[in-house]
Design an enzyme around this catalytic site. Structure first.
Site, mmCIF file in Angstrom:
data_model
loop_
_atom_site.group_PDB
_atom_site.id
_atom_site.type_symbol
_atom_site.label_atom_id
_atom_site.label_comp_id
_atom_site.label_asym_id
_atom_site.label_seq_id
_atom_site.Cartn_x
_atom_site.Cartn_y
_atom_site.Cartn_z
ATOM 1 N N GLU A 33 -3.059 3.688 14.910
ATOM 2 C CA GLU A 33 -3.820 2.814 14.010
ATOM 3 C C GLU A 33 -5.290 2.870 14.419
ATOM 4 O OE1 GLU A 33 -3.430 0.617 11.060
ATOM 5 O OE2 GLU A 33 -5.526 0.998 11.470
ATOM 6 N N THR A 40 -4.385 -3.394 5.272
ATOM 7 C CA THR A 40 -5.127 -3.997 4.157
ATOM 8 C C THR A 40 -4.617 -5.414 3.911
ATOM 9 O OG1 THR A 40 -5.269 -1.818 3.138
ATOM 10 C CG2 THR A 40 -5.654 -3.708 1.691
ATOM 11 N N LYS A 50 -5.361 -15.076 -0.368
ATOM 12 C CA LYS A 50 -4.563 -16.300 -0.576
ATOM 13 C C LYS A 50 -5.141 -17.499 0.174
ATOM 14 C CE LYS A 50 -3.151 -13.761 -2.908
ATOM 15 N NZ LYS A 50 -3.163 -12.308 -3.131
ATOM 16 N N GLY A 92 -4.425 8.925 13.363
ATOM 17 C CA GLY A 92 -3.569 10.065 13.677
ATOM 18 C C GLY A 92 -3.927 11.252 12.786
ATOM 19 N N GLY A 151 -7.264 -6.346 -13.736
ATOM 20 C CA GLY A 151 -5.964 -6.146 -13.099
ATOM 21 C C GLY A 151 -5.729 -7.302 -12.124
ATOM 22 N N ILE A 153 -6.260 -7.715 -8.810
ATOM 23 C CA ILE A 153 -7.352 -8.094 -7.904
ATOM 24 C C ILE A 153 -8.476 -8.777 -8.684
ATOM 25 C CG2 ILE A 153 -9.136 -7.155 -6.353
ATOM 26 C CD1 ILE A 153 -7.063 -5.124 -5.373
ATOM 27 N N GLU A 172 -13.322 -5.787 -19.192
ATOM 28 C CA GLU A 172 -12.109 -4.957 -19.149
ATOM 29 C C GLU A 172 -12.085 -3.995 -20.333
ATOM 30 O OE1 GLU A 172 -9.161 -4.407 -17.201
ATOM 31 O OE2 GLU A 172 -8.909 -2.975 -18.834
ATOM 32 N N VAL A 206 -17.816 -0.486 -19.277
ATOM 33 C CA VAL A 206 -19.117 -0.597 -18.598
ATOM 34 C C VAL A 206 -19.695 0.806 -18.483
ATOM 35 C CG1 VAL A 206 -20.272 -1.217 -16.445
ATOM 36 C CG2 VAL A 206 -18.373 -2.613 -17.285
ATOM 37 N N HIS A 399 17.128 -31.690 -9.057
ATOM 38 C CA HIS A 399 16.244 -32.417 -9.970
ATOM 39 C C HIS A 399 15.405 -33.399 -9.169
ATOM 40 C CE1 HIS A 399 14.770 -34.397 -13.532
ATOM 41 N NE2 HIS A 399 15.065 -35.567 -12.971
HETATM 42 P P1 FAD Z 1 -2.078 -0.790 4.447
HETATM 43 O O1 FAD Z 1 -1.833 -2.226 4.514
HETATM 44 O O2 FAD Z 1 -3.274 -0.317 3.695
HETATM 45 O O3 FAD Z 1 -2.141 -0.262 5.945
HETATM 46 C C1 FAD Z 1 -2.447 1.065 6.233
HETATM 47 C C2 FAD Z 1 -2.993 1.150 7.627
HETATM 48 O O4 FAD Z 1 -3.107 2.516 7.985
HETATM 49 C C3 FAD Z 1 -4.384 0.555 7.784
HETATM 50 O O5 FAD Z 1 -4.369 -0.371 8.834
HETATM 51 C C4 FAD Z 1 -5.275 1.755 8.102
HETATM 52 O O6 FAD Z 1 -6.323 1.436 8.990
HETATM 53 C C5 FAD Z 1 -4.290 2.693 8.758
HETATM 54 N N1 FAD Z 1 -4.656 4.110 8.701
HETATM 55 C C6 FAD Z 1 -5.256 4.789 7.710
HETATM 56 N N2 FAD Z 1 -5.367 6.107 8.038
HETATM 57 C C7 FAD Z 1 -4.809 6.234 9.257
HETATM 58 C C8 FAD Z 1 -4.592 7.341 10.119
HETATM 59 N N3 FAD Z 1 -4.954 8.580 9.819
HETATM 60 N N4 FAD Z 1 -3.961 7.101 11.285
HETATM 61 C C9 FAD Z 1 -3.556 5.866 11.627
HETATM 62 N N5 FAD Z 1 -3.732 4.788 10.844
HETATM 63 C C10 FAD Z 1 -4.349 4.978 9.681
HETATM 64 N N6 FAD Z 1 0.162 -7.113 -2.087
HETATM 65 C C11 FAD Z 1 1.094 -8.087 -2.249
HETATM 66 O O7 FAD Z 1 2.289 -7.801 -2.166
HETATM 67 N N7 FAD Z 1 0.716 -9.384 -2.458
HETATM 68 C C12 FAD Z 1 -0.575 -9.755 -2.583
HETATM 69 O O8 FAD Z 1 -0.874 -10.926 -2.786
HETATM 70 C C13 FAD Z 1 -1.583 -8.748 -2.436
HETATM 71 N N8 FAD Z 1 -2.894 -9.051 -2.517
HETATM 72 C C14 FAD Z 1 -3.827 -8.072 -2.352
HETATM 73 C C15 FAD Z 1 -5.175 -8.403 -2.445
HETATM 74 C C16 FAD Z 1 -6.146 -7.423 -2.283
HETATM 75 C C17 FAD Z 1 -7.605 -7.792 -2.375
HETATM 76 C C18 FAD Z 1 -5.766 -6.086 -1.974
HETATM 77 C C19 FAD Z 1 -6.808 -5.014 -1.758
HETATM 78 C C20 FAD Z 1 -4.425 -5.752 -1.887
HETATM 79 C C21 FAD Z 1 -3.443 -6.731 -2.075
HETATM 80 N N9 FAD Z 1 -2.087 -6.421 -2.004
HETATM 81 C C22 FAD Z 1 -1.155 -7.415 -2.181
HETATM 82 C C23 FAD Z 1 -1.613 -5.047 -1.744
HETATM 83 C C24 FAD Z 1 -1.220 -4.881 -0.275
HETATM 84 O O9 FAD Z 1 -2.322 -5.184 0.542
HETATM 85 C C25 FAD Z 1 -0.746 -3.459 -0.038
HETATM 86 O O10 FAD Z 1 0.270 -3.145 -0.954
HETATM 87 C C26 FAD Z 1 -0.203 -3.302 1.378
HETATM 88 O O11 FAD Z 1 -1.187 -3.601 2.332
HETATM 89 C C27 FAD Z 1 0.301 -1.867 1.591
HETATM 90 O O12 FAD Z 1 0.750 -1.732 2.900
HETATM 91 P P2 FAD Z 1 0.710 -0.313 3.638
HETATM 92 O O13 FAD Z 1 1.352 -0.524 4.953
HETATM 93 O O14 FAD Z 1 1.217 0.727 2.744
HETATM 94 O O15 FAD Z 1 -0.851 0.011 3.813
#
Ligand code: FAD
Length: 411
Positions: A33, A40, A50, A92, A151, A153, A172, A206, A399
């Site tokens: 990581e 994210t 949230k 990685g 959408g 976000i 939009e 836009v 209820h």
């Molecule tokens: P990520 O959470 O993106 O994690 C990927 C990780 O990989 C990161 O830490 C990154 O640093 C790391 N990484 C990248 N490249 C490398 C590499 N080469 N080597 C090692 N590590 C690396 N989803 C919901 O279900 N509910 C919600 O309410 C919601 N709200 C959201 C609000 C916003 C503003 C955003 C942007 C997203 C939201 N999402 C929500 C979506 C959710 O955040 C993602 O679906 C989720 O984080 C995906 O998880 P992931 O593990 O696939 O990736």
């Protein structure tokens, strides 16, 4: 070179859940990581947004966000301190199909998530333009916020900043917001938010940021899989046209060089269902594949929520899609305004639509209204268990609760 059982790239909900589960099954795991653990979702997605939803003012939101994120991050650090897990705090990069950094393994899980998709609009480098992370980093509340994209976000931030007292305009291209949501529900939610003070410019493209009259412009036009710098080209992985890593139904990568082992892509990086809970369940499924354990996870039943106020949620197809596919169904409706608890809470805005097949099975449910995500969660469970309408009608609901909105749709 140290040989381990599993290498994971990324410690977001997909990566850290895979690591936790695999370590508990006795596998020796290495997680790469390059940024903060939690991905994210924890750092700049689900959790910070949230905390904004559940704060009364911008100042309170910023303060609470820092505390909540730090606390949860500590929890993930705890998970990753399991004796079977080694956390390498760097990105990685594949040097061959089984080797990442100083480690080699037969099994590899790519869980590198996604990043903002910036549209090539004229003036996108204007300093007023931010993505969701940039908006969360703002230290002062904007007076006027323009949001490109209605959408999930875009709509969540529109609702939050409007409540904080910022003047919000959503622009939009499509005719309706939230395309994954039933269009009837989406329209009602948009109209309600319009009454709360948000301006919507629908069917509007836009063309130049300079023409937007706002202090801050949020680019909320989607996210794209994060694959850059992984070294995938060298090991024969060809990306899909949308930039995702192509996978089969078990999240195993469908091309590349893995003659003796398996490589999976889970979470946002495979572009299938960009949700945190989808990433977590895909993680469990991929590890089950690795250890040869069967599971019964049904990825076709994937509930989702939009945390506007009131929130919206859905599971299964929209009514529009059912019509398009010519499927026989009945739509049962129920309104928040007819529910005792909703009236007591002064949360009477909302509609639930339940789609039922001729043999009484639930095909899907879309709703907006206070706590609709919790109601949709119940529907998801019922769908997983193939519950019929007649069986649901026999189930007692407390209820007064909002869960009676679902029960009323059946009664
Ligand atoms: P990520 O959470 O993106 O994690 C990927 C990780 O990989 C990161 O830490 C990154 O640093 C790391 N990484 C990248 N490249 C490398 C590499 N080469 N080597 C090692 N590590 C690396 N989803 C919901 O279900 N509910 C919600 O309410 C919601 N709200 C959201 C609000 C916003 C503003 C955003 C942007 C997203 C939201 N999402 C929500 C979506 C959710 O955040 C993602 O679906 C989720 O984080 C995906 O998880 P992931 O593990 O696939 O990736």
């Amino acid at each position: 070179m140290e040989k381990v059982d599993l290498i994971i790239l990324g410690a977001g909900p997909g990566g850290y859940r895979a690591a936790e589960y695999a370590a508990k099954q006795g596998l020796k795991v290495v997680v790469f990581e390059g940024s903060e653990v939690g991905g994210t979702c924890l750092n700049v997605g689900c959790i910070p947004t949230k905390t904004y939803v559940h704060s009364a003012t911008f100042a309170e939101a910023r303060e609470r966000m820092a505390t909540v994120v730090a606390q949860l991050r500590q929890g993930v650090e705890g998970i990753l301190s399991h004796p079977n897990i080694t956390l390498v705090r760097e990105n990685g990069v594949f040097t061959d199909a089984h080797t990442v950094g100083d480690y080699t393994a037969d099994n590899i899980i790519i869980a590198t998530g996604s990043e903002t998709k910036w549209l090539p609009i004229k003036g996108k480098d204007d300093p007023r333009v931010v993505d969701s992370t940039g908006l969360l980093n703002l230290e002062t509340q904007p007076k006027r916020l323009a949001i490109i994209g209605a959408g999930v976000i875009g709509m969540e931030f529109a609702s939050v900043f409007n409540r904080f007292g910022t003047e919000v305009t959503v622009i939009e291209y499509l005719k309706e917001c939230l395309p994954a949501l039933d269009s009837d529900i989406a329209k009602r939610l948009r109209k309600y938010l319009e009454k709360q003070g948000i301006t919507f410019k629908m069917k509007t493209a836009v063309e130049d940021i300079a023409a937007i009259d706002a202090d801050v412009v949020l680019m909320a036009t989607g996210r794209k899989p994060r694959t850059e710098g992984l070294g995938l080209e060298a090991i024969g992985v060809n990306l899909a046209p949308n930039g995702a890593i192509p996978v089969d139904d078990n999240y195993q990568i469908v091309n590349g060089q893995w003659p003796n082992g398996k490589c999976y892509a889970i979470g946002d990086v495979n572009g299938k269902q960009m949700l945190a809970h989808a990433a977590e369940m895909q993680a469990i499924h991929a590890v089950n594949q690795i250890i040869g354990k069967k599971d019964g996870i049904d990825f076709s039943i994937m509930p989702a929520a939009i945390f506007t106020q009131p929130e919206a949620a859905c599971v299964g197809p929209t009514e529009d899609l059912l019509k398009e596919q010519g499927l026989a169904y009945e739509c049962k409706k129920s309104f928040w305004r007819a529910n005792g608890k909703a009236m007591a809470m002064n949360e009477t805005e909302g509609l639930l639509k339940l789609f039922v097949s001729p043999d009484g099975l639930i095909l899907g449910c879309h709703a907006y209204g206070a706590h609709s995500a919790d109601i949709i969660q119940e529907v998801s469970v019922l769908m997983c268990k193939h519950t019929t309408m007649a069986e649901l009608a026999d189930m007692v609901h407390i209820h007064p609760t909002l869960s009676e909105i679902l029960k009323s749709a059946v009664d």
